[in-house]
Design a protein around this motif. Structure first.
Motif: not given
Length: 78
Positions: A29-45, A49-56
């Motif tokens: 049950x690992x949803x991960x987040x990473x701060x990126x320029x302009x927002x946050x990336x959301x990943x399923x560990x 194989x899937x690209x992370x979603x990105x949100x402002x």
């Protein structure tokens, strides 16, 4: 002026992923987040194989506020 949302997908994923301390130890049950320029990336560990979603930041803030208010609690029922 804020960068367009499309720019989020050009931002490098060069930070550290952060997961909830409540995520299960086996990664099931690992949803991960990473701060990126302009927002946050959301990943399923479990699905590298899937690209992370990105949100402002505004989008994530709106989601977190709604989650804290219980707006999505019904999705976890039965």
């Amino acid at each position: 002026m804020k960068a367009p949302k499309g720019d989020l997908y050009a931002a490098p994923l060069d930070g550290e992923w952060q997961k909830s301390s409540l995520s299960s130890g086996n990664g099931a049950a690992c949803v991960r987040l990473m701060r990126i320029e302009g927002g946050v990336a959301v990943d399923d560990s479990k699905r590298p194989d899937l690209a992370p979603l990105r949100y402002t930041r505004a989008e994530l803030a709106a989601f977190l506020q709604a989650a804290k208010a219980g707006e999505f609690d019904h999705l976890l029922e039965g």
